[in-house]
Write a protein that holds these residues in place. Structure first.
Motif, PDB file in Angstrom:
ATOM      1  N   PHE A 163       0.833  -1.198   0.000  1.00 24.78           N
ATOM      2  CA  PHE A 163       0.000   0.000   0.000  1.00 24.78           C
ATOM      3  C   PHE A 163       0.872   1.254   0.000  1.00 24.78           C
ATOM      4  O   PHE A 163       0.661   2.181  -0.785  1.00 24.78           O
ATOM      5  CB  PHE A 163      -0.928  -0.030   1.217  1.00 24.78           C
ATOM      6  N   LEU A 164       1.867   1.281   0.883  1.00 20.34           N
ATOM      7  CA  LEU A 164       2.783   2.421   0.944  1.00 20.34           C
ATOM      8  C   LEU A 164       3.501   2.601  -0.391  1.00 20.34           C
ATOM      9  O   LEU A 164       3.643   3.726  -0.887  1.00 20.34           O
ATOM     10  CB  LEU A 164       3.802   2.209   2.059  1.00 20.34           C
ATOM     11  N   CYS A 165       3.944   1.514  -0.971  1.00 22.44           N
ATOM     12  CA  CYS A 165       4.666   1.565  -2.235  1.00 22.44           C
ATOM     13  C   CYS A 165       3.786   2.130  -3.351  1.00 22.44           C
ATOM     14  O   CYS A 165       4.224   2.965  -4.144  1.00 22.44           O
ATOM     15  CB  CYS A 165       5.148   0.159  -2.599  1.00 22.44           C
ATOM     16  N   LEU A 166       2.537   1.699  -3.404  1.00 23.45           N
ATOM     17  CA  LEU A 166       1.605   2.202  -4.413  1.00 23.45           C
ATOM     18  C   LEU A 166       1.415   3.705  -4.272  1.00 23.45           C
ATOM     19  O   LEU A 166       1.439   4.450  -5.265  1.00 23.45           O
ATOM     20  CB  LEU A 166       0.264   1.482  -4.290  1.00 23.45           C
ATOM     21  N   LEU A 167       1.238   4.163  -3.035  1.00 25.13           N
ATOM     22  CA  LEU A 167       1.052   5.601  -2.813  1.00 25.13           C
ATOM     23  C   LEU A 167       2.303   6.382  -3.180  1.00 25.13           C
ATOM     24  O   LEU A 167       2.234   7.449  -3.807  1.00 25.13           O
ATOM     25  CB  LEU A 167       0.674   5.862  -1.352  1.00 25.13           C
ATOM     26  N   ALA A 168       3.471   5.847  -2.794  1.00 28.19           N
ATOM     27  CA  ALA A 168       4.734   6.546  -3.064  1.00 28.19           C
ATOM     28  C   ALA A 168       5.025   6.608  -4.565  1.00 28.19           C
ATOM     29  O   ALA A 168       5.585   7.595  -5.052  1.00 28.19           O
ATOM     30  CB  ALA A 168       5.883   5.861  -2.330  1.00 28.19           C
ATOM     31  N   GLU A 169       4.669   5.570  -5.293  1.00 24.30           N
ATOM     32  CA  GLU A 169       4.877   5.566  -6.741  1.00 24.30           C
ATOM     33  C   GLU A 169       4.002   6.604  -7.441  1.00 24.30           C
ATOM     34  O   GLU A 169       4.291   7.005  -8.572  1.00 24.30           O
ATOM     35  CB  GLU A 169       4.594   4.177  -7.310  1.00 24.30           C
ATOM     36  N   MET A 199      -5.545   1.191   7.298  1.00 29.88           N
ATOM     37  CA  MET A 199      -4.128   1.051   7.000  1.00 29.88           C
ATOM     38  C   MET A 199      -3.426   2.413   6.926  1.00 29.88           C
ATOM     39  O   MET A 199      -2.255   2.539   7.305  1.00 29.88           O
ATOM     40  CB  MET A 199      -3.942   0.266   5.701  1.00 29.88           C
ATOM     41  N   ILE A 200      -4.144   3.426   6.474  1.00 29.13           N
ATOM     42  CA  ILE A 200      -3.579   4.784   6.475  1.00 29.13           C
ATOM     43  C   ILE A 200      -3.243   5.201   7.902  1.00 29.13           C
ATOM     44  O   ILE A 200      -2.152   5.738   8.177  1.00 29.13           O
ATOM     45  CB  ILE A 200      -4.567   5.787   5.854  1.00 29.13           C
ATOM     46  N   SER A 201      -4.152   4.954   8.825  1.00 23.49           N
ATOM     47  CA  SER A 201      -3.914   5.297  10.230  1.00 23.49           C
ATOM     48  C   SER A 201      -2.717   4.543  10.791  1.00 23.49           C
ATOM     49  O   SER A 201      -1.910   5.104  11.535  1.00 23.49           O
ATOM     50  CB  SER A 201      -5.163   4.985  11.071  1.00 23.49           C
TER      51      SER A 201
END
Length: 232
Positions: A163-169, A199-201
């Motif tokens: 999830f973090l990777c998708l947002l960062a990309e 998951m954001i939290s």
């Protein structure tokens, strides 16, 4: 024969340029030859090249001036050629961004080896860059699924990491819930599932947002999620 890519040859000695062009094309390069230093930037803007072979003494802008201009717009490998072997020219050329430096007369196999080396280094750096996402104090290593923040390793579940990777990309762009579900769950968003809000939290806690009062990952109500690239 395999192709090594597009090479821009900038050389005002027409006889030498013709020899270099024929030799490199026989070795698998596609070579475009120009004579005047003033033509280099327009040519690079007009067409994609993989490497520049640049003479020092040119009509118009000289090689050092051209190299400096290239570095303002591109990190393309630049190898400089010159009949002048003074050390000061070499030092200045490398300081302003040339990747390598060869004095004339150049041996064909030496030239070829230097060109291949510059391309290998560039490809390696490109692969490394594609494998790493870096935003300030945050480093995301995609292949090893490692996250470093403020010099410390952050332990994330596989789901949180993806999830973090998708947002960062997609840094700086709002990623819709629909896209998140399609990318990470391979299904449509049903309008009710709030797992990624949770998951954001969790991600915010991992990165101490509450302690610093900084919003590094935002929920944009009615739209999706936003990774803020300059907040790290």
């Amino acid at each position: 024969m395999s192709s090594y890519g597009e090479l821009l040859l900038v050389e005002d000695d027409v006889a030498l340029a013709q020899w270099v062009k024929e030799f490199l094309e026989n070795e698998g390069f596609s070579v475009t030859h120009i004579i005047n230093g003033d033509e280099v930037l327009p040519t690079l803007i007009d067409k994609k090249f993989d490497l520049v072979l640049l003479d020092l003494m040119l009509p118009g802008l000289n090689g050092l001036e051209v190299c400096k201009e290239i570095r303002r717009i591109s990190q393309i490998p630049v190898i400089m050629l010159t009949a002048r072997a003074e050390e000061i020219d070499e030092v200045i050329g490398l300081e302003i961004g040339a990747n390598d430096y060869l004095a004339k007369p150049v041996k064909p196999r030496v030239l070829l080896a230097r060109l291949k080396s510059a391309l290998r280094i560039t490809n390696l750096n490109s692969a490394t860059a594609q494998n790493e996402l870096i935003f300030g104090a945050l480093k995301i290593h995609k292949s090893s699924k490692r996250v470093i923040f403020d010099g410390e390793s952050i332990s994330l579940t596989s789901g949180l990491f993806d999830f973090l990777c998708l947002l960062a990309e997609n840094a700086g762009e709002v990623v819709s819930r629909e896209k998140v579900f399609q990318e990470l769950k391979s299904r449509e968003y049903d309008g009710l599932d709030r797992r990624f809000d949770v998951m954001i939290s969790t991600l915010r806690k991992h990165f101490n947002e509450n302690d610093r009062g900084e919003e590094r990952i935002k929920t944009v109500w009615g739209k999706g999620y936003l990774f803020v690239p300059d907040a790290w």
